[in-house]
Design an enzyme around this catalytic site. Structure first.
Site, PDB file in Angstrom:
ATOM      1  N   HIS A 299       3.197  11.696  -6.802  1.00 35.63           N
ATOM      2  CA  HIS A 299       1.806  11.363  -7.048  1.00 35.63           C
ATOM      3  C   HIS A 299       1.549   9.867  -6.887  1.00 35.63           C
ATOM      4  O   HIS A 299       2.484   9.071  -6.818  1.00 35.63           O
ATOM      5  CB  HIS A 299       1.379  11.794  -8.459  1.00 35.63           C
ATOM      6  CG  HIS A 299       2.214  11.176  -9.552  1.00 35.63           C
ATOM      7  ND1 HIS A 299       3.193  11.881 -10.230  1.00 35.63           N
ATOM      8  CD2 HIS A 299       2.239   9.917 -10.075  1.00 35.63           C
ATOM      9  CE1 HIS A 299       3.769  11.081 -11.124  1.00 35.63           C
ATOM     10  NE2 HIS A 299       3.204   9.884 -11.055  1.00 35.63           N
TER      11      HIS A 299
ATOM     12  N   HIS B  41       0.833  -1.195   0.000  1.00 36.35           N
ATOM     13  CA  HIS B  41       0.000   0.000   0.000  1.00 36.35           C
ATOM     14  C   HIS B  41       0.871   1.250   0.000  1.00 36.35           C
ATOM     15  O   HIS B  41       2.078   1.180   0.192  1.00 36.35           O
ATOM     16  CB  HIS B  41      -0.957   0.018   1.205  1.00 36.35           C
ATOM     17  CG  HIS B  41      -0.294   0.101   2.537  1.00 36.35           C
ATOM     18  ND1 HIS B  41       0.017  -1.015   3.295  1.00 36.35           N
ATOM     19  CD2 HIS B  41       0.122   1.163   3.289  1.00 36.35           C
ATOM     20  CE1 HIS B  41       0.578  -0.648   4.424  1.00 36.35           C
ATOM     21  NE2 HIS B  41       0.659   0.684   4.446  1.00 36.35           N
TER      22      HIS B  41
ATOM     23  N   GLU C  41      -3.887   3.769   1.702  1.00 34.13           N
ATOM     24  CA  GLU C  41      -4.163   3.941   3.126  1.00 34.13           C
ATOM     25  C   GLU C  41      -4.358   5.426   3.425  1.00 34.13           C
ATOM     26  O   GLU C  41      -3.468   6.246   3.162  1.00 34.13           O
ATOM     27  CB  GLU C  41      -3.023   3.390   3.982  1.00 34.13           C
ATOM     28  CG  GLU C  41      -3.237   3.593   5.472  1.00 34.13           C
ATOM     29  CD  GLU C  41      -2.046   3.187   6.334  1.00 34.13           C
ATOM     30  OE1 GLU C  41      -2.128   3.347   7.568  1.00 34.13           O
ATOM     31  OE2 GLU C  41      -1.025   2.732   5.765  1.00 34.13           O
TER      32      GLU C  41
ATOM     33  N   ARG D 231      -1.782  11.196   4.416  1.00 37.24           N
ATOM     34  CA  ARG D 231      -2.504  11.760   5.553  1.00 37.24           C
ATOM     35  C   ARG D 231      -3.573  12.732   5.049  1.00 37.24           C
ATOM     36  O   ARG D 231      -3.336  13.485   4.097  1.00 37.24           O
ATOM     37  CB  ARG D 231      -1.535  12.460   6.510  1.00 37.24           C
ATOM     38  CG  ARG D 231      -0.519  11.488   7.117  1.00 37.24           C
ATOM     39  CD  ARG D 231       0.372  12.154   8.153  1.00 37.24           C
ATOM     40  NE  ARG D 231       1.281  11.169   8.744  1.00 37.24           N
ATOM     41  CZ  ARG D 231       2.514  10.938   8.293  1.00 37.24           C
ATOM     42  NH1 ARG D 231       2.993  11.653   7.271  1.00 37.24           N
ATOM     43  NH2 ARG D 231       3.275  10.023   8.863  1.00 37.24           N
TER      44      ARG D 231
ATOM     45  N   ASN E  50      -5.511  11.757  11.712  1.00 35.41           N
ATOM     46  CA  ASN E  50      -5.174  12.013  13.109  1.00 35.41           C
ATOM     47  C   ASN E  50      -6.286  12.846  13.739  1.00 35.41           C
ATOM     48  O   ASN E  50      -6.776  13.810  13.148  1.00 35.41           O
ATOM     49  CB  ASN E  50      -3.822  12.719  13.208  1.00 35.41           C
ATOM     50  CG  ASN E  50      -2.681  11.782  12.868  1.00 35.41           C
ATOM     51  OD1 ASN E  50      -2.397  10.840  13.590  1.00 35.41           O
ATOM     52  ND2 ASN E  50      -2.025  12.036  11.732  1.00 35.41           N
TER      53      ASN E  50
ATOM     54  N   GLU F 225      -2.403  10.823 -10.714  1.00 31.97           N
ATOM     55  CA  GLU F 225      -2.197  10.711 -12.157  1.00 31.97           C
ATOM     56  C   GLU F 225      -3.112   9.626 -12.709  1.00 31.97           C
ATOM     57  O   GLU F 225      -3.318   8.585 -12.071  1.00 31.97           O
ATOM     58  CB  GLU F 225      -0.743  10.368 -12.472  1.00 31.97           C
ATOM     59  CG  GLU F 225      -0.457  10.294 -13.979  1.00 31.97           C
ATOM     60  CD  GLU F 225       0.966   9.879 -14.303  1.00 31.97           C
ATOM     61  OE1 GLU F 225       1.394  10.092 -15.454  1.00 31.97           O
ATOM     62  OE2 GLU F 225       1.646   9.329 -13.408  1.00 31.97           O
TER      63      GLU F 225
END
Length: 255
Positions: free
Chosen positions: A75, A7, A57, A11, A61, A122
């Site tokens: 990217h 993966h 993923e 964030r 937070n 992209e």
């Protein structure tokens, strides 16, 4: 080393907004979730993602922090059928995605959009893999020879077809030698002008899937990879090293 890419982590500042964006526009579905006291991780991908395909993923937070994208990460590239680039881009525009770099401005070879946090996505033409599945993740490197050597020596990856050498930059793609074409590749972008990059914190890491975490970690330490977060410090659930430029690389096991 035995692993394909598992993966890539980014964030996000608003989890529900980001989930909605990827589920609406890229038709992703939730593949897994980890809820902790201070953060949430959600794993996404197409319904029919290949067993060796990579997931996205999203890390959220709970403290309301904001992030800087930086320019050391480039990217995430997602696939559409060879004859569906313009159609796919037009679909995104009709759904309200911001017009960033359309196919015509990219020679009708690819196109770009951005997600709600500014991560570049992209769109590339491929005759393999599920639509919108992850084709590669691009990082920028300050020394191409050193970067290629890192992935060759530390992870036993090889350079795969896709190299593009232009007047001012080069792109190189690396992956395990026997990885299926549906697996994610890593694109190393090297600009010839000697620039340096800012890592930022909007991007997290790429994760490599391994069969035996401790054995893989020992191999990395023998090969002089940075000892960043060893398996013991992560309760033997995963571990982290870094590449030559500081991009984080996670080691994970997946049944």
């Amino acid at each position: 080393m035995d692993g394909t890419f598992d993966h890539v982590m980014i964030r996000v500042e608003d989890l529900e907004e980001s989930l909605g964006w990827y589920q609406t526009h890229l038709d992703y579905e939730e593949k897994g979730r980890w809820e902790a006291d201070t953060f949430t991780n959600v794993f996404l991908g197409p319904e029919d993602v290949h067993e060796d395909g990579a997931l996205l993923e999203l890390t959220y937070n709970h403290d309301g922090r904001s992030y800087e994208i930086g320019d050391a990460w480039g990217h995430v590239a997602v696939r559409v059928p060879e004859d569906a680039l313009q159609e796919s881009y037009d679909q995104l525009m009709a759904e309200g995605v911001e017009d960033y770099r359309d196919p015509d401005s990219c020679g009708n070879r690819y196109a770009f959009v951005k997600d709600p946090d500014g991560h570049e996505i992209e769109i590339v033409k491929r005759d393999h893999g599920a639509k919108w599945s992850i084709d590669h993740t691009m990082v920028r490197v300050e020394d191409a020879d050193e970067a290629l050597g890192y992935w060759t020596r530390k992870f036993e990856y090889t350079e795969v077809p896709g190299r593009w050498e232009a007047d001012t930059f080069s792109n190189y793609f690396v992956a395990p030698e026997d990885a299926p074409e549906e697996a994610m590749k890593l694109e190393l972008t090297y600009n010839y002008d000697g620039r340096e990059y800012t890592m930022g914190d909007g991007w997290g890491h790429v994760a490599v899937r391994v069969d035996d975490l401790d054995e893989a970690w020992d191999d990395l330490m023998t090969r002089e990879a940075p000892d960043y977060r060893d398996p013991a410090s992560c309760d033997h659930n995963y571990a982290f090293t870094k590449d030559q430029d500081g991009h984080e690389v996670e080691l994970v096991t997946r049944d």
